[in-house]
Scaffold this motif. Sequence first.
Motif, PDB file in Angstrom:
ATOM      1  N   VAL A  44       0.843  -1.184   0.000  1.00 50.83           N
ATOM      2  CA  VAL A  44       0.000   0.000   0.000  1.00 50.83           C
ATOM      3  C   VAL A  44       0.886   1.244   0.000  1.00 50.83           C
ATOM      4  N   ASN A  45       0.529   2.208  -0.845  1.00 49.62           N
ATOM      5  CA  ASN A  45       1.231   3.493  -0.867  1.00 49.62           C
ATOM      6  C   ASN A  45       0.675   4.356   0.250  1.00 49.62           C
ATOM      7  N   ILE A  46       1.483   4.588   1.281  1.00 50.88           N
ATOM      8  CA  ILE A  46       1.048   5.436   2.386  1.00 50.88           C
ATOM      9  C   ILE A  46       1.550   6.869   2.216  1.00 50.88           C
ATOM     10  N   GLY A  47       2.269   7.111   1.125  1.00 47.96           N
ATOM     11  CA  GLY A  47       2.737   8.458   0.800  1.00 47.96           C
ATOM     12  C   GLY A  47       1.800   9.091  -0.216  1.00 47.96           C
ATOM     13  N   SER A  48       2.318  10.036  -0.948  1.00 48.56           N
ATOM     14  CA  SER A  48       1.521  10.696  -1.983  1.00 48.56           C
ATOM     15  C   SER A  48       1.868  10.091  -3.341  1.00 48.56           C
ATOM     16  N   ASP A  49       1.102  10.486  -4.358  1.00 51.73           N
ATOM     17  CA  ASP A  49       1.402  10.033  -5.718  1.00 51.73           C
ATOM     18  C   ASP A  49       2.758  10.558  -6.194  1.00 51.73           C
ATOM     19  N   ASP A  51       5.315  11.419  -4.053  1.00 57.29           N
ATOM     20  CA  ASP A  51       6.367  10.956  -3.147  1.00 57.29           C
ATOM     21  C   ASP A  51       5.901   9.652  -2.496  1.00 57.29           C
ATOM     22  N   PRO A  52       5.868   8.566  -3.288  1.00 61.58           N
ATOM     23  CA  PRO A  52       5.307   7.316  -2.750  1.00 61.58           C
ATOM     24  C   PRO A  52       6.174   6.704  -1.653  1.00 61.58           C
ATOM     25  N   VAL A  53       5.505   6.185  -0.653  1.00 57.19           N
ATOM     26  CA  VAL A  53       6.135   5.428   0.427  1.00 57.19           C
ATOM     27  C   VAL A  53       5.305   4.158   0.577  1.00 57.19           C
ATOM     28  N   PHE A  54       5.948   3.017   0.342  1.00 57.75           N
ATOM     29  CA  PHE A  54       5.192   1.771   0.340  1.00 57.75           C
ATOM     30  C   PHE A  54       5.312   1.046   1.669  1.00 57.75           C
TER      31      PHE A  54
END
Length: 128
Positions: A44-49, A51-54
Motif C-alpha cells: 500500500v502506498n502510504i505516501g503521496s502520488d 512521493d510514494p512510500v510503500f
Amino acid sequence: EHGMDMVITPHTPIKPTPSHGWAKEFVDDMLLRNGREVSLRSRVNIGSDYDPVFDDTDTPVQAAEIKKVTDVAGFLIEKDDKLFWLKSDIAPTTSDLLIDENTDYTVINVQEYKAGELICAYVIQVRA
C-alpha cells in the motif's frame, strides 16, 4: 499434509446474505478442516502520488491448496504453479503475494466462487 484433490475450471470483508449464507458457512468450515493459515501481503502506498512510500501489510487468511492443477479459466498454467482456495474474508488481488510455509508466491489469477451474488471463497493461481 493438508490439501484437497479438486479440479477447478476461480481485502474487503464480505457479509453473507440470508439466502446464501449457508454456502459461505459450508466453504468456511471446509477450509477450516482441510486448510491452513497463510498470509496475503499487500503493498500500500502510504505516501503521496508524487512521493510514494510503500508499506507491506500481511493479513492472515485460511486457505487450502488444490492438489490437481489442470486448468484455470483459460489462464496458462506453468509447471510449478499452485492453486489455493481462500476464505472470502479478504479479497485478493494480482498485486498481492501469498506467503505459505516461508515461500512468497505471486498471485497470477483470482477467481470468485459464488452462491448467487455472495462470494463464498476465492480460488487463486500463484507462482513462486
